[in-house]
Design a protein around this motif. Structure first.
Motif, short mmCIF file in Angstrom:
data_model
loop_
_atom_site.label_atom_id
_atom_site.label_comp_id
_atom_site.label_asym_id
_atom_site.label_seq_id
_atom_site.Cartn_x
_atom_site.Cartn_y
_atom_site.Cartn_z
N SER A 9 53.98 38.70 64.80
CA SER A 9 52.88 37.95 64.20
C SER A 9 53.38 36.66 63.58
CB SER A 9 52.19 38.82 63.14
OG SER A 9 51.26 38.06 62.42
N ARG A 37 44.19 37.40 63.10
CA ARG A 37 45.33 37.47 64.03
C ARG A 37 46.48 38.25 63.41
NH1 ARG A 37 44.67 31.82 65.09
NH2 ARG A 37 46.38 31.43 63.65
N ALA A 40 45.55 41.97 62.90
CA ALA A 40 45.43 42.73 64.14
C ALA A 40 46.78 43.02 64.78
CB ALA A 40 44.55 41.97 65.13
N LEU A 41 47.71 42.06 64.69
CA LEU A 41 49.02 42.27 65.29
C LEU A 41 49.80 43.40 64.62
CD1 LEU A 41 50.05 38.55 65.88
CD2 LEU A 41 49.65 40.28 67.66
N ALA A 438 44.18 41.42 68.77
CA ALA A 438 44.12 40.16 68.03
C ALA A 438 43.28 39.14 68.79
CB ALA A 438 45.54 39.63 67.80
#
Length: 466
Positions: A9, A37, A40-41, A438
């Motif tokens: 990430s 992002r 989610a990663l 993501a």
């Protein structure tokens, strides 16, 4: 695994410059997208959903007992993930069942063959000499009656491709080959699986028989077995026994299962994320399409956990019976055609769990598309105008005027697993799945926050039918 995701990430978030902004609303949306992002990663929701579906339900052949359990599972999972509204819409279709299958080479070189019945094949046992063709076109060019009392064998080798383009010919052989064989007089049909797998597994998939033709047993061979038949044919005529116990058995009603995160300002406007709930029965349907279910359900869940709801509604659809003809997608488009203008944009995850490398849309406001592309770029996703298309179950909605987006996954190894017994959970890379999550979360958030549209509008009936 969590540490690796966090490091990935950090690297990705530093990889690209921040996209240009056109206002404070855009700045806030982009800040939230960046947060999504990163979250989610490092998030495992998609993985946990896929693990749950493939472990607790397993293979989900449309019309089977597991189909009904999958529908109940999806409703419960949407509620567990905090969706505001959850409901189902019925989808009725003919039910096809597989009960058993086998094939053997007969005679001096007697040996078993690994085969699987094509979906839609009738049952029956045939013993006959095989005739090999290297393409569908070669079969079509065979003289009328030349296969009388024989089994057609189409031995086309499917190439690998990141975008899956090699599947076009393989899929056409599966869907059109049996009817062509019948027209030439064949009593059975065999094909080299539409596959790139080196393993001794055969790939199923739906086939069709043209009106007016009497269906014959139709099956696919594993690639090693197709090679074996080709070698045997170099030594002389080959006689094969093909025995299939399968066929159609009445009608069944399954359901599209739908969950929503309600929009704060324009709840009637929908950003749709789709995947299909059913699978074939040989593996556990992990990459096709439990991964898509996990990605889309988890994307909506992460957006629903934000301090502020999205401007538009996020709708996630777990479509019924994609495998036998996009039946859930067709029913959804029929039921919602009058409201297509409010389906602002739709995207589908149905190409496994390989890393997403490309993004495109069917059109719409150029600055809005550019902002989405900019938000996706740190994930290693390039804007590729002119590439991609609507996903399978989204295509009926697109046909009546719905705008679509494409998030292109790397399918280089997808057809090693597609429709065969190797499609199991262990083939999914958790880090790749998180990158997909993501991308879907960022796309859905940015599309929902945009003031602009993406071109959804009802098509005239004659255009929609084309």
């Amino acid at each position: 695994m969590r540490l690796a995701m966090l490091l990935l990430s950090a690297c990705l978030l530093c990889a690209c410059p921040r996209p240009a902004l056109s206002g404070s609303g855009d700045a806030a949306a982009l800040d939230t997208a960046a947060s999504l992002r990163e979250r989610a990663l490092a998030d495992t929701t998609a993985w946990r959903v896929v693990e749950s579906l493939t472990t607790e339900i397993g293979p989900r052949l449309a019309g089977s007992e597991a189909d009904a359990r999958a529908v109940a599972w999806a409703q419960a999972k949407f509620r567990e993930l905090g969706y505001d509204r959850v409901w189902t819409e019925p989808v009725t279709f003919p039910r096809w069942e597989r009960r058993g299958e086998s094939a053997q080479v007969l005679g001096a070189h007697a040996q078993p063959l690994v085969v699987t019945a094509l979906g839609g094949s009738p049952g029956g046992t045939v013993e006959a000499e095989i005739v090999r063709f290297d393409s569908l076109e070669a079969l079509q060019a065979a003289p009328a009656g030349s296969l009388q009392g024989r089994i057609a064998f189409v031995d086309h080798a499917m190439p690998r491709a990141r975008d899956g383009s090699g599947y076009g010919k393989g899929g056409a052989i599966r869907s059109r080959g049996p009817s062509e064989a019948i027209r030439k007089g064949a009593v059975g049909f065999l094909m080299r699986s539409a596959s790139t797998s080196p393993q001794r597994v055969a790939n199923t998939g739906i086939t069709r028989f043209d009106d007016g033709l009497e269906p014959v047993p139709a099956a696919a061979l594993s690639l090693p077995d197709a090679d074996q038949l080709a070698r045997l044919l170099q030594r002389g005529p080959v006689r094969v026994r093909l025995a299939l116990d399968c066929g159609w058995d009445g009608e069944y009603t399954s359901h599209n299962v739908i969950g929503e995160i309600t929009g704060r300002d324009a709840p009637q406007e929908v950003v749709l994320l789709g995947a299909h709930l059913d699978s074939w029965d040989l593996g556990t349907g992990a990459i096709d399409d439990a991964s898509g279910i996990g990605i889309t359900m988890a994307a909506g869940h992460l957006i629903g956990q934000l301090p502020q709801r999205p401007r538009r509604t996020i709708r996630v659809v777990a479509f019924a019976n994609e495998e036998q003809g996009l039946l859930g997608g067709r029913e959804y488009a029929r039921r919602h055609a009058a409201d297509v203008a409010n389906h602002v944009i739709a995207v589908e995850s149905d190409f496994g769990a390989g890393r997403i490398y490309g993004f495109n849309t069917s059109g719409g406001d150029a600055p809005a598309v550019a902002r989405i592309a900019g938000a996706l770029a740190p994930l290693g996703i390039a804007h590729l105008p002119g590439k991609g298309g609507p996903g399978p179950d989204i295509s009926p909605l697109a046909a009546v005027g719905g705008a679509w987006a494409w998030l292109g996954q790397d399918g280089t190894r997808y057809f090693d697993l597609h429709h065969n017994a190797d499609d199991t959970l262990d083939k999914i890379d958790p880090a790749d799945l998180a990158q997909n999550l993501a991308a879907y979360a960022v796309f859905a958030w940015m599309a929902a926050e945009s003031d602009a549209g993406f071109g959804s509008a009802p098509k005239p009936a004659n255009d929609a039918d084309e």
